[in-house]
Structures are given as structure tokens and as C-alpha cells.
Design a protein around this motif. Sequence first.
Motif, PDB file in Angstrom:
ATOM      1  N   SER A  50       0.809  -1.217   0.000  1.00  0.00           N
ATOM      2  CA  SER A  50       0.000   0.000   0.000  1.00  0.00           C
ATOM      3  C   SER A  50       0.849   1.277   0.000  1.00  0.00           C
ATOM      4  CB  SER A  50      -0.921  -0.005   1.222  1.00  0.00           C
ATOM      5  OG  SER A  50      -0.141  -0.189   2.393  1.00  0.00           O
ATOM      6  N   MET A  51       2.188   1.115  -0.007  1.00  0.00           N
ATOM      7  CA  MET A  51       3.061   2.288  -0.042  1.00  0.00           C
ATOM      8  C   MET A  51       4.126   2.101  -1.124  1.00  0.00           C
ATOM      9  SD  MET A  51       3.583   2.912   4.065  1.00  0.00           S
ATOM     10  CE  MET A  51       4.336   4.531   3.903  1.00  0.00           C
ATOM     11  N   PRO A  52       3.725   2.277  -2.388  1.00  0.00           N
ATOM     12  CA  PRO A  52       4.661   2.030  -3.488  1.00  0.00           C
ATOM     13  C   PRO A  52       5.980   2.778  -3.272  1.00  0.00           C
ATOM     14  CG  PRO A  52       2.493   2.619  -4.328  1.00  0.00           C
ATOM     15  CD  PRO A  52       2.435   2.820  -2.838  1.00  0.00           C
ATOM     16  N   GLY A  53       7.103   2.056  -3.450  1.00  0.00           N
ATOM     17  CA  GLY A  53       8.420   2.692  -3.269  1.00  0.00           C
ATOM     18  C   GLY A  53       8.966   2.546  -1.858  1.00  0.00           C
ATOM     19  N   GLU A 281      -1.408   9.718   3.400  1.00  0.00           N
ATOM     20  CA  GLU A 281      -1.194  10.898   2.555  1.00  0.00           C
ATOM     21  C   GLU A 281      -0.250  10.542   1.409  1.00  0.00           C
ATOM     22  OE1 GLU A 281      -0.667  14.737   4.849  1.00  0.00           O
ATOM     23  OE2 GLU A 281      -0.382  13.327   6.489  1.00  0.00           O
ATOM     24  N   TYR A 282       0.813   9.817   1.743  1.00  0.00           N
ATOM     25  CA  TYR A 282       1.783   9.361   0.739  1.00  0.00           C
ATOM     26  C   TYR A 282       1.118   8.416  -0.265  1.00  0.00           C
ATOM     27  CZ  TYR A 282       5.792   6.675  -1.073  1.00  0.00           C
ATOM     28  OH  TYR A 282       6.702   6.042  -1.883  1.00  0.00           O
ATOM     29  N   SER A 283       0.389   7.437   0.254  1.00  0.00           N
ATOM     30  CA  SER A 283      -0.209   6.418  -0.620  1.00  0.00           C
ATOM     31  C   SER A 283      -1.198   7.023  -1.609  1.00  0.00           C
ATOM     32  CB  SER A 283      -0.934   5.362   0.222  1.00  0.00           C
ATOM     33  OG  SER A 283      -0.026   4.726   1.070  1.00  0.00           O
ATOM     34  N   MET A 284      -1.968   7.995  -1.172  1.00  0.00           N
ATOM     35  CA  MET A 284      -2.946   8.596  -2.075  1.00  0.00           C
ATOM     36  C   MET A 284      -2.257   9.311  -3.223  1.00  0.00           C
ATOM     37  SD  MET A 284      -6.088   9.951   0.264  1.00  0.00           S
ATOM     38  CE  MET A 284      -5.162  11.306   0.901  1.00  0.00           C
ATOM     39  N   ILE A 285      -1.206  10.039  -2.912  1.00  0.00           N
ATOM     40  CA  ILE A 285      -0.472  10.750  -3.968  1.00  0.00           C
ATOM     41  C   ILE A 285       0.171   9.740  -4.912  1.00  0.00           C
ATOM     42  CG2 ILE A 285       1.494  12.280  -4.453  1.00  0.00           C
ATOM     43  CD1 ILE A 285       0.829  13.727  -1.796  1.00  0.00           C
ATOM     44  N   MET A 286       0.780   8.697  -4.351  1.00  0.00           N
ATOM     45  CA  MET A 286       1.435   7.692  -5.193  1.00  0.00           C
ATOM     46  C   MET A 286       0.439   6.964  -6.086  1.00  0.00           C
ATOM     47  SD  MET A 286       4.648   7.931  -4.739  1.00  0.00           S
ATOM     48  CE  MET A 286       5.371   6.436  -5.401  1.00  0.00           C
ATOM     49  N   ALA A 287      -0.712   6.628  -5.539  1.00  0.00           N
ATOM     50  CA  ALA A 287      -1.717   5.891  -6.319  1.00  0.00           C
ATOM     51  C   ALA A 287      -2.209   6.734  -7.494  1.00  0.00           C
ATOM     52  CB  ALA A 287      -2.879   5.481  -5.422  1.00  0.00           C
ATOM     53  N   ALA A 288      -2.505   7.975  -7.230  1.00  0.00           N
ATOM     54  CA  ALA A 288      -2.986   8.843  -8.308  1.00  0.00           C
ATOM     55  C   ALA A 288      -1.880   9.063  -9.342  1.00  0.00           C
ATOM     56  CB  ALA A 288      -3.474  10.170  -7.742  1.00  0.00           C
TER      57      ALA A 288
END
Length: 330
Positions: A50-53, A281-288
Motif C-alpha cells: 500500500s506504499m509504493p516505493g 497521505e503518501y499512498s494517495m499521492i502515489m496511487a494517483a
Amino acid sequence: MAEFFRGRRLRRSAALREMVRENEVRAQDLIMPYFVVDTEDASFRKPIGSMPGQYQLSLQEFEKQVDAAVGNGLRSVLLFGIPKAKDAVGSEGYADDGIVQRAVRLCKQRWPELVVITDVCLCEYTDHGHCGILRTEGDTVTVENDATLELLARTALSHVRAGADIVAPSDMMDGRIQALREALDAEGFRDTPIMSYAVKYASAFYGPFREAAESAPKSGDRKTYQMDPANSREALREATADVLEEADFLMVKPAGPYLDIIRMVRDQFDLPVAAYQVSGEYSMIMAAAQNDWINGDAVAMESLLGIKRAGADLIITYFAEDLLARGLVQ
Ligand code: PBG
């Protein structure tokens, strides 16, 4: 009197815009979190879905990764540990040879200048996943505040003995700053600062972290000890208590949805303010970004700038390593 205000006069060129820029994100503002796993497998490097990278790392992989990051200008890390075994009282959290304690020793040996901050909490080490020890009375289970304080103090002390530069209690038990300060002072660590997760909300934005740190509570939630997202005056009471107990930094967490709280804490107190841009917050930005719905770099930078503009001096963010590696922050 001119006809009207022409704001664009100061926006005509990049050089001019830079001259009038009010805020910036600098390398020394950023703190990078790491998840270090206690494992015999030296090449262990497990992606956090759930946290790419982001990865769970063995001590050896952690060393390689931090080495590169320090080379790219990383100044500070925040360490989380994933122990081999969990129990009811989180004993691996305060073991002298625990995974965080070993990671701290490694850091101080390899990169003496790196500012090493440790997260002080029991939830990664307890088999029930709560941040303190439990008391069961009949059908009700509560997280016992005062009995937990002693274990948190032991945890902080073991981190500092290993060489931690700053301890950051994230458990939200009442009185923990005083408990840690007394324990550290009694052992001669009077000059070791405490970064208090002073204003920490019971937030749904921590979801991905609980996968990363394997720390989701087995039952119930953290609403009896973390703050209600609806409250802002309460943030002042929490921060005031921690200042009186001698915290050295105040943290607000999460960051993006709580910019008003960051600003309030900045205006009311004179301590350095940190903000934690959390996993969700990180995951949402990465997913989009991965869907090409937004420009990930630009949104990441804008989100950090917003946090600085709100008044944070320091930002804990999972973007730190990558932004430094690619020269987007210097
Ligand atoms: C431990 C802790 C948590 C986070 C930092 N320290 C999780 C929680 O309180 O459940 C969240 C960090 C993140 O979401 O990135 N108590």
C-alpha cells in the motif's frame, strides 16, 4: 493611484519569482522514516503493497539504502522496528539487542552526523497491537495509561543508550513526556531531546503504516488515547501539557488534513514544530500518480510546501529519500 493591483509584475520570470518566494522545502527540513525488520535473511527487502516505493528492510538492506540516501543529502531518519516475536507487554521494544537498538548503533557507527530519531511506542511489539499494555476487567479491555509509562521510558532509554539523538514518543499516553524526561535525566541523558507526537489524531490515514509496521490493533481502535479529528482546542491542551513536561519539539500528525492545527501550534508555541505527512497521505499521492491522474512530483512538492507554509519547521515524509535522490529538494 494605479487602476488596479497587477500581481503578475512579480511573477514575470523564474528569477523574479524566486526572489519573492516566501517558503521553501530544504534538505534539512526532511526526516525519512524506515521500517527495519529483525530477520536472519540479510537480503530481506519486502515491498509494502500500500506504499509504493517503500520497503521493509533487513539491517543489511537498510544500511545500503541509507548509505545512498546520506550520499544524496539525507540529514535525518525516523526508525521503526518489526521484531521477530511479539508479546503482551512488547518486550522486544525495550530489549538492548532489539532491532531498533541495533539499527541505531549501526547508524551512529556508519554516519555519525546523521540525526537518528526513534519512534517510541509499543504497538509494533505487542501481540494485541495496542500502543500500551492492556487491562481486562470483565468484558472491558482498556489500555492502561500509567503502567505503560514505565515501559515507554525503558524503551526510550534503550534507544538513547544505543545512541539515538532524539526520541519521539508516538503512543499518546498521558504523562509520557514527563516519564521519559525523568528516566533520561536519571541516567545522565539530560541533553537528549524529546520530539513529542504532541498532537496525534486517531486518523484513518495511518492505514498503510499498519501494514508496513504490522501494528494494527487486533481488536478495538486507538480512539481512547489518540485525539478526535473533530477537535482543535484540545490540540492546544495536549501541546501545553507536553511543553510543561519539557518536550523539545512538538509534532502534529497527520499533516495535510490538519494544516490549521499546524498553524495554531506554530502561533501559540515557540518550540520547533514538526509535521508528519503520514502513510495514507503518501499512498494517495502515489496511487494517483501511478495512474497518471496527477503529476506525482509536483503534487508531492506542493503538499510539502503547504505543510511548511502552514508553519512546520520539519516534515517527516516518505517522499524525503526520493526527492533528494532526484535533486528536487536540495
Ligand atoms: C505508532 C505510530 C503510528 C504511526 C507512527 N507511529 C501508527 C498508529 O498510531 O497507529 C503512523 C505513521 C504513518 O501512518 O505513516 N503508534
